[in-house]
Design a protein around this motif. Structure first.
Motif, PDB file in Angstrom:
ATOM      1  N   UNK A  28       1.045  -1.504  -0.313  1.00  0.00           N
ATOM      2  CA  UNK A  28       0.233  -0.415  -0.184  1.00  0.00           C
ATOM      3  C   UNK A  28       0.548   1.236   0.533  1.00  0.00           C
ATOM      4  N   UNK A  29       1.662   1.493   0.809  1.00  0.00           N
ATOM      5  CA  UNK A  29       2.663   2.754   0.315  1.00  0.00           C
ATOM      6  C   UNK A  29       3.316   2.335   0.345  1.00  0.00           C
ATOM      7  N   UNK A  30       4.252   1.233  -1.138  1.00  0.00           N
ATOM      8  CA  UNK A  30       5.058   1.455  -1.871  1.00  0.00           C
ATOM      9  C   UNK A  30       3.833   1.882  -3.184  1.00  0.00           C
ATOM     10  N   UNK A  31       2.920   1.757  -3.199  1.00  0.00           N
ATOM     11  CA  UNK A  31       1.757   2.251  -4.838  1.00  0.00           C
ATOM     12  C   UNK A  31       1.773   3.625  -4.313  1.00  0.00           C
ATOM     13  N   UNK A  32       0.774   3.773  -2.829  1.00  0.00           N
ATOM     14  CA  UNK A  32       0.680   5.371  -3.253  1.00  0.00           C
ATOM     15  C   UNK A  32       1.414   6.639  -2.056  1.00  0.00           C
ATOM     16  N   UNK A  33       1.839   5.810  -2.150  1.00  0.00           N
ATOM     17  CA  UNK A  33       3.197   6.357  -0.988  1.00  0.00           C
ATOM     18  C   UNK A  33       2.873   6.827   1.016  1.00  0.00           C
ATOM     19  N   UNK A  34       3.517   7.733   1.216  1.00  0.00           N
ATOM     20  CA  UNK A  34       2.685   8.019   2.763  1.00  0.00           C
ATOM     21  C   UNK A  34       2.457   9.766   2.864  1.00  0.00           C
ATOM     22  N   UNK A  35       2.454  10.121   3.694  1.00  0.00           N
ATOM     23  CA  UNK A  35       3.070  11.222   4.381  1.00  0.00           C
ATOM     24  C   UNK A  35       3.495  11.685   5.277  1.00  0.00           C
ATOM     25  N   UNK A  36       3.904  12.099   6.007  1.00  0.00           N
ATOM     26  CA  UNK A  36       5.479  12.609   6.770  1.00  0.00           C
ATOM     27  C   UNK A  36       4.970  11.443   8.334  1.00  0.00           C
ATOM     28  N   UNK A  37       3.596  12.575   8.394  1.00  0.00           N
ATOM     29  CA  UNK A  37       2.949  12.254   9.780  1.00  0.00           C
ATOM     30  C   UNK A  37       2.939  10.781   9.878  1.00  0.00           C
ATOM     31  N   UNK A  38       2.190   9.749   9.057  1.00  0.00           N
ATOM     32  CA  UNK A  38       2.444   8.996   9.420  1.00  0.00           C
ATOM     33  C   UNK A  38       2.962   7.839   9.663  1.00  0.00           C
ATOM     34  N   UNK A  39       4.042   8.242   9.309  1.00  0.00           N
ATOM     35  CA  UNK A  39       5.169   7.664   9.862  1.00  0.00           C
ATOM     36  C   UNK A  39       6.759   7.852  10.391  1.00  0.00           C
ATOM     37  N   UNK A  40       6.219   8.375  11.680  1.00  0.00           N
ATOM     38  CA  UNK A  40       7.215   9.446  12.325  1.00  0.00           C
ATOM     39  C   UNK A  40       8.665   9.430  12.125  1.00  0.00           C
ATOM     40  N   UNK A  41       9.084  10.399  12.662  1.00  0.00           N
ATOM     41  CA  UNK A  41      10.254  10.325  12.428  1.00  0.00           C
ATOM     42  C   UNK A  41      11.231  10.053  10.702  1.00  0.00           C
ATOM     43  N   UNK A  42      11.423   8.199  10.719  1.00  0.00           N
ATOM     44  CA  UNK A  42      11.955   7.230   9.821  1.00  0.00           C
ATOM     45  C   UNK A  42      12.240   8.240   8.713  1.00  0.00           C
ATOM     46  N   UNK A  43      11.439   9.177   7.913  1.00  0.00           N
ATOM     47  CA  UNK A  43      11.905   9.793   6.838  1.00  0.00           C
ATOM     48  C   UNK A  43      11.221  11.325   6.443  1.00  0.00           C
ATOM     49  N   UNK A  44      11.665  12.138   6.408  1.00  0.00           N
ATOM     50  CA  UNK A  44      11.575  13.802   6.312  1.00  0.00           C
ATOM     51  C   UNK A  44      10.237  13.896   5.461  1.00  0.00           C
ATOM     52  N   UNK A  45       9.458  14.408   5.006  1.00  0.00           N
ATOM     53  CA  UNK A  45       8.443  14.389   3.382  1.00  0.00           C
ATOM     54  C   UNK A  45       7.560  13.245   3.278  1.00  0.00           C
ATOM     55  N   UNK A  46       7.498  12.546   4.171  1.00  0.00           N
ATOM     56  CA  UNK A  46       7.353  11.046   3.735  1.00  0.00           C
ATOM     57  C   UNK A  46       7.699  11.001   2.281  1.00  0.00           C
ATOM     58  N   UNK A  47       6.790  10.320   1.973  1.00  0.00           N
ATOM     59  CA  UNK A  47       7.849   9.753   0.110  1.00  0.00           C
ATOM     60  C   UNK A  47       6.409   9.144  -0.539  1.00  0.00           C
ATOM     61  N   UNK A  48       6.970   9.611  -2.203  1.00  0.00           N
ATOM     62  CA  UNK A  48       6.540   9.604  -3.256  1.00  0.00           C
ATOM     63  C   UNK A  48       5.701   7.936  -3.598  1.00  0.00           C
TER      64      UNK A  48
END
Ligand SMILES: Nc1ncnc2c1ncn2[C@@H]1O[C@H](COP(=O)(O)OP(=O)(O)OP(=O)(O)O)[C@@H](O)[C@H]1O
Length: 688
Positions: free
Chosen positions: A406-426
């Motif tokens: 799910x997160x690979x296909x649609x990406x995620x926002x920074x807030x949902x995956x705290x800490x690890x990656x700034x700016x979320x992921x496309x």
């Protein structure tokens, strides 16, 4: 702190054993003692374990034990240093073994035997004992001054000192007082270096255990996953380096503490660890997104704790990316329609359909067995479309868990995956925007993700995981599966609405079985591309056309690699690797006509084609077949008038209808049967 009370005969031995137990267990145990020299002997009202030197002493002090407590008799041994002295005693020497009482003197003698000194004559001595002689070669004492009662008995002194606790005894104490594992390990390691033991089995098991621990430690620290091992009370018994690194907790900080105390604020983690079994659940622990697996350590129906594996979310994604499992081929495809080989009408029709689909922006659903070229077609469609300069991204929907996919296909926002990656992921939908996203193995797309994909297709927009912004996309979807998607829709495993969205254009890739004329053609093309030159014998062509090819073109490609190494100028049926030549890979019709061919060929070389001969020759030339099957096939051939069954020497004979059949089906053409005839002649000489 746990307490031990030692019972022994006198103050001297009490002090000795107290010092010994204290030096072994250090501050982890408080040691107290009672002996017969004490005035008065105070009652024992509270202790965790009574350790006594011999059965006599427990009888003498039994009324002083005024609490309910376990009792353990000491098993003692001689320090390695003293054993070396005893081993130097000359063979057949007379040795007097002196101790406080009869039991302890006998025990010392038995110990010396058990430790391997068996070539001397020993006699026990203790206060009150009358001895036979006045002169011995050696006298073994605890301490010379203790035994003034020896009187005028003489001999060379060897001072043994008090015996020391044996390792097995220390293990008993560790077990009975439930001393924690790390401390026990240090104690045992230290004892093993100084204490000789006659408990060889215990010693051996301890050594094996310690070696296994060293091996385990090595493996644990070399793993990419964090590992946490808990005992049955959820106390932390082992953590490896990656675990310390993921959570920034040092081993010293948390070892032997209770898991629920250390992670007291992590409700999700605590819930998972309480479960019996967990497989790679995505969880946020202390702001770190990770996959958790939990397994029970069971032995003979009892639980001995839990083992917890932790992988960081980003490490997993990276690993999949590296091994090209998740995003298969970078952001482009090297395939074009030029790469697709096939001269059959069926293939020509399929390619022409695909070219038409390529000119549009609609989704395409490619269906076909494994190895029929689904990915090849997907890439060719992209490269023939006007999106060809934009990314082509292929993702395999079957290799990832629901959350990760799910997160690979649609990406995620920074807030949902705290800490690890700034700016979320496309996500890949966004990344492929303008180009094509190839969803391979779409039949394995988890049910929970299907509505989200449907929405993306319908609205040409997505929302990242944990986000609320609608992001417009312009991504063309090409999906593929080797599963029967219609059946999946009927059984409710795949959403019908999604299927209709995906198969605006449906491309059915034919299997090799459906286009046998393509098989030698494709193989020849592969050979030319690899600079190989081989002639296909009649037998090999027969194989190519009659084999079922469950792995389709991929399997054909694999066969090429084999033949490249294993053959020189010509390829025969017998050149084919044995695992391909098994009965179930060939259709019944083919087998029947191969029998017909053999009946004809055997007649040519004047051999009567009886059942038994056919069975042996067929099994040798093609693949193993039973005599029963030969009988059935022969009678089918007779029923369809392809052969006549004659009694006597003439045997089975091919009819003119049968000859026509062979010619018509190209089993006899331009003298190609000569290969069979030659082979048969050799065989007949060899086996008949
Ligand atoms: N018609 C063809 N011409 C040339 N090569 C082909 C053809 N069909 C398949 N191949 C080759 O066979 C191999 C398998 O093809 P591909 O991976 O596209 O199959 P697939 O249907 O996607 O398989 P799977 O369902 O197992 O993923 C590839 O090396 C591909 O290049």
């Amino acid at each position: 702190m746990k307490r031990i009370t030692i019972l022994s005969i006198d103050e001297d031995s009490s002090q000795f054993y107290k010092n010994q137990v204290t030096s072994i267990f250090k501050d982890n145990i408080k040691v107290d003692y009672r002996n017969l020299e004490m005035e008065p002997v105070l009652p024992i009202v509270e202790t965790d374990l009574i350790l006594y030197t011999d059965p006599e002493i427990i009888n003498l002090l039994i009324d002083k034990i005024q609490c309910n407590v376990s009792q353990l008799m000491m098993k003692r041994t001689i320090p390695k240093k003293v054993l070396r002295e005893i081993n130097k005693i000359e063979r057949d020497s007379d040795v007097l073994v002196v101790n406080n009482n009869e039991f302890m003197a006998n025990e010392t003698m038995a110990l010396i035997y058990q430790l391997g000194k068996t070539d001397i004559q020993m006699e026990p001595y203790f206060p009150g004992k009358v001895v036979s002689k006045k002169k011995y070669d050696y006298i073994l004492h605890i301490a010379p001054e203790k035994f003034d009662f020896l009187g005028d008995i003489v001999g060379k002194d060897i001072v043994t000192g008090h015996r020391i606790l044996d390792i097995s005894n220390a293990l008993d104490i560790i077990y009975m007082l439930n001393i924690d594992e790390k401390i026990s390990r240090e104690i045992i390691l230290k004892m093993m270096s100084v204490v000789p033991t006659y408990w060889y089995g215990v010693n051996y098991s301890m050594e094996r255990k310690l070696i296994s621990e060293v091996q385990l430690e090595y493996i644990l620290n070399d793993l990419d996953s964090g590992v946490l091992i808990l005992d049955k009370d959820y106390d932390i018994s082992t953590i490896n380096k990656p675990f310390s690194e993921i959570f920034g907790l040092s081993e010293r900080e948390i070892a032997y503490k209770n898991f629920f105390e250390v992670f007291n604020k992590e409700e999700a983690f605590k819930t998972l660890v309480r479960k019996v079994e967990v497989r790679e659940e995505l969880t946020n622990i202390n702001g770190i997104e990770c996959f958790i697996s939990v397994g029970n350590i069971d032995y003979e129906g009892n639980s001995y704790g839990k083992i917890i594996l932790v992988k960081e979310y980003f490490d997993v994604v990276e690993m999949f990316n590296k091994s090209n499992k998740i995003v298969k081929s970078g952001y482009f495809s090297k395939y074009t329609f030029e790469d697709i080989i096939g001269k059959s009408n069926l293939m020509k029709k399929t390619i022409s359909e695909a070219k038409k689909f390529a000119a549009t922006d609609h989704p395409v659903l490619i269906l076909g067995e494994t190895g029929t070229g689904k990915e090849l077609f997907a890439g060719a469609i992209h490269n023939a479309s006007n999106r060809k300069k934009e990314p082509f991204i292929a993702i395999n929907c079957s290799t990832l868990s629901k959350t990760l996919l799910e997160s690979e296909l649609f990406g995620y926002e920074e807030g949902s995956f705290t800490g690890a990656k700034k700016g979320g992921k496309i996500g890949l939908f966004e990344r492929a925007s303008g180009g094509t996203l190839f969803l391979d193995e779409i039949g394995d797309l988890p049910m929970e993700l299907q509505p989200r994909l449907l929405r993306a297709l319908e609205e040409q927009s997505i929302m990242r995981v944990g986000g609320d912004k609608v992001i417009k996309i312009n991504t063309r979807i090409v999906a593929a599966t080797n599963r029967n998607i219609n059946k999946m829709v009927d059984s409710g495993e795949f959403r019908r609405d999604l299927m209709y969205r995906l198969n605006v254009f449906e491309l059915d890739l034919p299997s090799l079985r459906e286009r046998p004329e393509d098989i030698p053609y494709i193989l020849n093309n592969f050979m030319v591309a690899n600079n190989l030159s081989r002639k296909f014998s009649f037998g090999f062509e027969t194989f190519l056309k009659s084999y079922r090819w469950p792995g389709n073109v991929r399997e054909l490609k694999n066969l090429l690699s084999y033949l490249e190494v294993m053959t020189e100028r010509e390829i025969y049926f017998c050149s084919v690797p044995g695992y391909l030549k098994s009965r179930e890979n060939f259709e019944d019709g083919i087998v029947k006509y191969l029998i017909l061919l053999l009946i004809y060929a055997l007649k040519v070389i004047n051999v009567s084609p009886g059942r038994r001969t056919l069975e042996r020759v067929f099994s040798e030339m093609y693949f193993k077949i039973s005599e029963v099957e030969v009988r059935n096939l022969v009678s089918e051939l007779e029923k369809t008038k392809l052969i006549e069954i004659n009694v006597g020497r003439i045997g089975n004979t091919i009819t003119s209808v049968g000859m026509d059949y062979l010619i018509e089906h190209k089993y006899l053409l331009n003298g190609e049967e000569s290969e069979i005839i030659i082979k048969l002649k050799e065989l007949v000489d060899d086996i008949l």
